[in-house]
Design a protein around this motif. Sequence first.
Motif: not given
Length: 306
Positions: A271-278
């Motif tokens: 939700a914070k946009g920090e999961a672009g590279a799992p």
Amino acid sequence: MTISQHSPQSTPTRHPRRRVVRGLLRACRPKQWIKNVLVVAAPAAAGVLFRPEVLARAAVAFVCFCLVASGTYLLNDAMDVQADRQHPRKRHRPVAAGVVPVPVAVAVAGLLLVAGLALALVVADWRLAVVLAVYVGVMLSYSLGLKRVAVIELSIVSSGFVIRAIAGGVAAGVELSTWFLIVTSFASLFIVAGKRHAEVMTLGTGAVGHREALREYPEGFIQYVAAVSAAVAIMAYCLWSLIEATSNQLWFELSIVPFVLAMLRYALLAAKGEAGAPEDVFASDRTLQILGLLWLVTYGGGVYAG
């Protein structure tokens, strides 16, 4: 998108061999090989992982997937070279940056794909080779056009995780339960939805130029996909754990707590946009690592202490 050797950016006309080799190693994305650890999921869940012959087969499946996955990464980078140059992070990839020439990337990709399939046939058996071939076919269909089809592209990317888990079961001769497949499938879809949400937040209006399918998703749809997939994965895992649990195996029930908390933690990061590279999320977030360890201990207790 067709493979192109030319770009509007300045591309070096000469590629020193050492620089190209280093670029190829980076383009193979060794950091993403962590995904291939999923090949141990099925034998671990079945309680047979630590048998020497099973460990050996799982190791072979891991190496095979590292080879074919790197091959598909190289092909995808070659096909997406123009789109990647519009992405703030992907434009630094060796192919997009011009470090590795497109023909070289395609040639090495072919060698890696052949090597992975051949290793499966020679060292393992034909069933693992079939699963690997299915993975390659699915990923190539994605690169060749299905990545532009809304919803289908989400399912294809998430299927990469599921196929890895299936490969581990096939290699080890473990029967895959329905619950295992449901949890793996929807947890994978949840992770991919978080990745897409991060792309939208990072790129803003430029996200569509990088990934055409995002044009079809109205505001809030990706979050809806993440919520639905997380709900299904959590519900299926709870049912699975309760069915597996007995009066002497409360470990399965206890494992529900870290599993749910880990899903919620990842949802927060997405939700914070920090999961672009799992792979980077799992490697860097200490809270997620602790929850993952607690889940391994509790679930492992149910499998191996029963």
